[in-house]
Design a protein around this motif. Sequence first.
Motif, PDB file in Angstrom:
ATOM      1  N   SER A  67      27.692   9.966  -6.225  1.00 26.44           N
ATOM      2  CA  SER A  67      27.073  11.235  -5.839  1.00 26.44           C
ATOM      3  C   SER A  67      26.803  12.134  -7.041  1.00 26.44           C
ATOM      4  O   SER A  67      26.143  13.161  -6.916  1.00 26.44           O
ATOM      5  CB  SER A  67      27.973  11.969  -4.831  1.00 26.44           C
ATOM      6  N   ASN A  68      27.340  11.740  -8.207  1.00 26.78           N
ATOM      7  CA  ASN A  68      27.119  12.505  -9.440  1.00 26.78           C
ATOM      8  C   ASN A  68      27.159  11.532 -10.611  1.00 26.78           C
ATOM      9  O   ASN A  68      28.203  11.301 -11.213  1.00 26.78           O
ATOM     10  CB  ASN A  68      28.176  13.592  -9.598  1.00 26.78           C
ATOM     11  N   PHE A  69      26.014  10.937 -10.908  1.00 22.41           N
ATOM     12  CA  PHE A  69      25.903   9.907 -11.943  1.00 22.41           C
ATOM     13  C   PHE A  69      26.418  10.395 -13.293  1.00 22.41           C
ATOM     14  O   PHE A  69      27.158   9.691 -13.986  1.00 22.41           O
ATOM     15  CB  PHE A  69      24.452   9.450 -12.056  1.00 22.41           C
ATOM     16  N   HIS A  70      26.055  11.607 -13.669  1.00 19.32           N
ATOM     17  CA  HIS A  70      26.457  12.133 -14.975  1.00 19.32           C
ATOM     18  C   HIS A  70      27.971  12.311 -15.067  1.00 19.32           C
ATOM     19  O   HIS A  70      28.575  12.030 -16.114  1.00 19.32           O
ATOM     20  CB  HIS A  70      25.736  13.454 -15.253  1.00 19.32           C
ATOM     21  N   GLN A  71      28.578  12.756 -13.999  1.00 22.02           N
ATOM     22  CA  GLN A  71      30.026  12.902 -13.988  1.00 22.02           C
ATOM     23  C   GLN A  71      30.709  11.544 -14.115  1.00 22.02           C
ATOM     24  O   GLN A  71      31.713  11.402 -14.829  1.00 22.02           O
ATOM     25  CB  GLN A  71      30.470  13.577 -12.693  1.00 22.02           C
ATOM     26  N   GLY A  72      30.158  10.545 -13.455  1.00 18.90           N
ATOM     27  CA  GLY A  72      30.718   9.203 -13.542  1.00 18.90           C
ATOM     28  C   GLY A  72      30.667   8.663 -14.952  1.00 18.90           C
ATOM     29  O   GLY A  72      31.644   8.094 -15.457  1.00 18.90           O
ATOM     30  N   VAL A  73      29.527   8.838 -15.619  1.00 18.61           N
ATOM     31  CA  VAL A  73      29.396   8.365 -17.001  1.00 18.61           C
ATOM     32  C   VAL A  73      30.369   9.101 -17.914  1.00 18.61           C
ATOM     33  O   VAL A  73      30.995   8.504 -18.790  1.00 18.61           O
ATOM     34  CB  VAL A  73      27.943   8.537 -17.494  1.00 18.61           C
ATOM     35  N   GLU A  74      30.514  10.403 -17.707  1.00 18.44           N
ATOM     36  CA  GLU A  74      31.416  11.200 -18.537  1.00 18.44           C
ATOM     37  C   GLU A  74      32.864  10.723 -18.405  1.00 18.44           C
ATOM     38  O   GLU A  74      33.591  10.627 -19.399  1.00 18.44           O
ATOM     39  CB  GLU A  74      31.306  12.672 -18.148  1.00 18.44           C
ATOM     40  N   ARG A  75      33.277  10.402 -17.198  1.00 25.16           N
ATOM     41  CA  ARG A  75      34.653   9.933 -16.975  1.00 25.16           C
ATOM     42  C   ARG A  75      34.877   8.582 -17.648  1.00 25.16           C
ATOM     43  O   ARG A  75      35.923   8.327 -18.227  1.00 25.16           O
ATOM     44  CB  ARG A  75      34.950   9.840 -15.480  1.00 25.16           C
ATOM     45  N   ILE A  76      33.878   7.705 -17.579  1.00 26.41           N
ATOM     46  CA  ILE A  76      33.993   6.397 -18.225  1.00 26.41           C
ATOM     47  C   ILE A  76      34.066   6.560 -19.742  1.00 26.41           C
ATOM     48  O   ILE A  76      34.846   5.885 -20.420  1.00 26.41           O
ATOM     49  CB  ILE A  76      32.804   5.500 -17.830  1.00 26.41           C
ATOM     50  N   LEU A  77      33.262   7.481 -20.267  1.00 25.12           N
ATOM     51  CA  LEU A  77      33.285   7.743 -21.710  1.00 25.12           C
ATOM     52  C   LEU A  77      34.656   8.240 -22.164  1.00 25.12           C
ATOM     53  O   LEU A  77      35.153   7.862 -23.239  1.00 25.12           O
ATOM     54  CB  LEU A  77      32.216   8.772 -22.073  1.00 25.12           C
ATOM     55  N   GLN A  78      35.279   9.080 -21.360  1.00 23.62           N
ATOM     56  CA  GLN A  78      36.603   9.601 -21.707  1.00 23.62           C
ATOM     57  C   GLN A  78      37.622   8.483 -21.835  1.00 23.62           C
ATOM     58  O   GLN A  78      38.436   8.474 -22.769  1.00 23.62           O
ATOM     59  CB  GLN A  78      37.064  10.603 -20.637  1.00 23.62           C
ATOM     60  N   VAL A  79      37.577   7.528 -20.925  1.00 28.13           N
ATOM     61  CA  VAL A  79      38.545   6.425 -20.956  1.00 28.13           C
ATOM     62  C   VAL A  79      38.298   5.507 -22.139  1.00 28.13           C
ATOM     63  O   VAL A  79      39.205   5.230 -22.932  1.00 28.13           O
ATOM     64  CB  VAL A  79      38.492   5.618 -19.635  1.00 28.13           C
ATOM     65  N   TRP A  80      37.068   5.035 -22.277  1.00 27.21           N
ATOM     66  CA  TRP A  80      36.776   4.074 -23.338  1.00 27.21           C
ATOM     67  C   TRP A  80      36.857   4.703 -24.731  1.00 27.21           C
ATOM     68  O   TRP A  80      37.152   4.019 -25.707  1.00 27.21           O
ATOM     69  CB  TRP A  80      35.390   3.466 -23.127  1.00 27.21           C
ATOM     70  N   GLY A  81      36.608   5.988 -24.820  1.00 28.63           N
ATOM     71  CA  GLY A  81      36.670   6.653 -26.125  1.00 28.63           C
ATOM     72  C   GLY A  81      38.083   6.876 -26.621  1.00 28.63           C
ATOM     73  O   GLY A  81      38.283   7.261 -27.782  1.00 28.63           O
TER      74      GLY A  81
END
Length: 381
Positions: A67-81
């Motif tokens: 429901s919020n593509f940008h939020q999903g990408v941001e959360r994934i970036l936080q983990v992998w980063g």
Amino acid sequence: MSADCPENKSRRTALLLGGGGARAAYQVGVLKALAELVPEGCENPFPVLCGTSAGSINAIALASNASNFHQGVERILQVWGQFKLNHVFYADAKNLAKRIARWAWCNFGFGNWKSGPSSVLDNSPLRTLLNQYVDFERIDKAIKQGDLHGCCITACSYTSGQSTTFFDGNANIENWKRTHREGVRRQLTIDHLMASSAIPVIFPSVKLGDEYFGDGSMRQSSPISPAIHLGADKILVIGLRIKSNQSKPEPPKKRPSLGQISGYILDTLFLNSLQSDIERMKRTNRVLKEHSHTDSSEHLKHIDFLMISPSADIADIAQAHYDSLPRSFRVALKFLGMGKNNSRRLVSYLMFEQAFCKQLIELGYNDAMAKKAELEQFLRS
């Protein structure tokens, strides 16, 4: 919806994320670029999400934020980063030594294999991490709201040998069964994720129902087919194999080491089937174009696709970061006959370290931006 949002109501776009262990950080870089190309406030550009192995983790993380593509990408970036080896498996000296010794004793010594560990490494920390970051209830909500048409995870049954795709989505999606592969509707859970990403021998198998499952890349002869079964007619594929390698390898001075052989086995497991499936899809599209006026192709479907692949060899990047691995893990690799110069391919699948992951994220971002015009056209078509 923003006036600049992609308008492809008549077509359903899938995002296909394959396996590759730590290499999946490259996918995150491509996702970062996509988040910049799709304006805030737009609908989910990928109503169909398909993942295998480590790619299933990224796919389900996106599905839980459909429901919020940008939020999903941001959360994934936080983990992998911020990844560290001990976020995925126990990498300290005490746990590693105990685990490897018990596994070797029970499988190759005089111990009972039934009572010993089922894998070389213990990935319990990964389960804890996923429980913190993935909300499966939000997947159901996204499906009901229409933000997500379907999502799936593929795993391989050690019991039947079947490649099984577990999916959830729109009520119109039906189960399927083909030779050595099937799709079954399930409410997805953390166990499905752990099963799909359980690299054989390295990570433990997972029991789902009455069967034990392992990494979805095993026996996945047609990795693109789940997206088609879920109703996609366009597919964005994020590959993890270098586009081409023009350099001529030096003649080997010694026989291949265990590390080299293991690395090539994982390359075959994770990378080869996708390339073969893409070639088949190209041939099918070509046949449909040439014989569109006949009835022989009535059961076939033209699938538009775009593939983003690494412009650099990820194995070389892993070798450059080898010394950043915890000393205990490097000692364990050396004990198994795997050093810096003979196990770069194998290590690239296990290097869940911040510096390595960040470099892959940057590589994925740059490779996607190099295809910015193609991506924008693909999303809008």
